[in-house]
Design a protein around this motif. Sequence first.
Motif, short mmCIF file in Angstrom:
data_model
loop_
_atom_site.label_atom_id
_atom_site.label_comp_id
_atom_site.label_asym_id
_atom_site.label_seq_id
_atom_site.Cartn_x
_atom_site.Cartn_y
_atom_site.Cartn_z
N ASP A 1 0.82 -1.23 0.00
CA ASP A 1 0.00 0.00 0.00
C ASP A 1 0.84 1.27 0.00
N ALA A 2 2.15 1.15 0.09
CA ALA A 2 3.01 2.33 0.19
C ALA A 2 3.15 3.02 -1.17
N ASP A 3 3.32 4.32 -1.13
CA ASP A 3 3.55 5.12 -2.33
C ASP A 3 5.05 5.23 -2.55
N LEU A 4 5.54 4.55 -3.60
CA LEU A 4 6.97 4.52 -3.89
C LEU A 4 7.31 5.30 -5.15
N SER A 5 6.39 6.12 -5.61
CA SER A 5 6.59 6.82 -6.88
C SER A 5 7.76 7.79 -6.85
N ALA A 6 8.09 8.30 -5.67
CA ALA A 6 9.19 9.26 -5.57
C ALA A 6 10.55 8.58 -5.54
N VAL A 7 10.58 7.25 -5.41
CA VAL A 7 11.84 6.50 -5.40
C VAL A 7 12.21 6.20 -6.85
N SER B 1 22.25 7.36 6.09
CA SER B 1 22.02 8.39 5.09
C SER B 1 21.01 7.94 4.04
N LEU B 2 21.17 6.71 3.58
CA LEU B 2 20.26 6.17 2.57
C LEU B 2 18.87 5.97 3.16
N HIS B 3 18.79 5.55 4.40
CA HIS B 3 17.50 5.34 5.06
C HIS B 3 16.74 6.66 5.18
N ALA B 4 17.45 7.72 5.57
CA ALA B 4 16.79 9.02 5.72
C ALA B 4 16.29 9.55 4.37
N GLU B 5 17.07 9.33 3.31
CA GLU B 5 16.67 9.82 1.99
C GLU B 5 15.46 9.07 1.47
N VAL B 6 15.45 7.76 1.65
CA VAL B 6 14.33 6.96 1.14
C VAL B 6 13.08 7.18 1.98
N LYS B 7 13.24 7.26 3.28
CA LYS B 7 12.08 7.43 4.16
C LYS B 7 11.35 8.74 3.88
N ALA B 8 12.10 9.77 3.48
CA ALA B 8 11.47 11.06 3.17
C ALA B 8 10.63 11.00 1.90
N LYS B 9 10.81 9.96 1.09
CA LYS B 9 10.11 9.86 -0.18
C LYS B 9 9.05 8.77 -0.20
N VAL B 10 8.87 8.08 0.91
CA VAL B 10 7.91 6.97 0.96
C VAL B 10 6.81 7.30 1.96
N THR B 11 5.58 7.11 1.54
CA THR B 11 4.42 7.29 2.44
C THR B 11 3.47 6.10 2.27
N PRO B 12 2.85 5.68 3.37
CA PRO B 12 3.10 6.07 4.76
C PRO B 12 4.42 5.51 5.24
N PRO B 13 4.93 5.98 6.37
CA PRO B 13 6.19 5.45 6.90
C PRO B 13 6.03 3.99 7.31
N PRO B 14 7.11 3.27 7.43
CA PRO B 14 7.03 1.85 7.81
C PRO B 14 6.53 1.70 9.24
N PRO B 15 6.12 0.52 9.63
CA PRO B 15 5.67 0.28 11.00
C PRO B 15 6.73 0.70 12.02
N THR B 16 6.28 1.18 13.15
CA THR B 16 7.20 1.64 14.20
C THR B 16 8.13 0.51 14.62
N GLY B 17 9.37 0.85 14.74
CA GLY B 17 10.36 -0.14 15.19
C GLY B 17 11.01 -0.92 14.06
N THR B 18 10.66 -0.62 12.81
CA THR B 18 11.26 -1.34 11.68
C THR B 18 12.73 -0.94 11.54
#
Length: 282
Positions: A186-192, A221-238
């Motif tokens: 269900d995540a929006d990955l279009s910005a990746v 660094s890669l996690h921060a860049e990808v997370k900013a472009k993916v919605t919704p964010p992954p489950p807490t604690g991933t």
Amino acid sequence: MLTVRVLTTAEAVEIDVRPARLGSRAIALIFDILMQAVVFGFLAAVYYIVLDVLPASYSDLLLPETAFLIGIAIVAVGYPTTVETVTNGRSFGKLVMGLRVIREDGGPIGVRHAFTRALVGLAVEWPGLLLPLITWAGSLATMIGSRRGRRLGDLAAGTLVVHERRPVPWNLVPGMPAGLALWAADADLSAVDDDLAEAIRQFAARSFNFAEPYRSILGQSLHAEVKAKVTPPPPTGTPPWLFLVAVLAERRRRSAAQLAATRAVTQRVLPGFGQLPAGTRR
């Protein structure tokens, strides 16, 4: 374990090389000896043919002992010198094993280098006319003790033997982590975009080869860049690494589904388009 050395060429360009060790060079030598035996057999046949054709008065000029020494010189020195010079350091055995002789600075060898290697080989290595058993042992000890696997002929000529074919390690890219498939679907990955996805793939496949703290810094660094472009964010604690792997796996799944759908439409509109005729082998 691969041994890779860095050479600096005459143009101040650094190149990575993998020196050939005793095992691969010994196998290459066996092939070279077989080829030299063929050349020696050919020369022997020519000698006997010429001996039969020439008048008897000239037979004393072609004594068997003299012809044998000339043949040894041609086969042991002339042949390898010519072949390695013409082929830029690849004898028959080296060609089979994917090896090449190069200069210490990474450049191609010339006739001087090839001649020196062959001459030293004839004298003290193979066949080693001077004290064969002793010189063989010394040659093996030199090659084993050298960091680059260089024999006496290489040391005298300023050369080394390297592998031309470098093995590429197979790096497994993990699949979808357990528990993240529903979120990823269900995540929006279009910005990746493709470049960012390739960076994720490279990191996922090679991260265990990176030393700390560089692996953690790159991963964060890669996690921060990808997370900013993916919605919704992954489950807490991933964990960050599992998040990156899940994004990569989902993009791969969607691309495969889109490709299958496109092929299905093409098959309905243009049956057989892009397919090989029946019975044709690729």
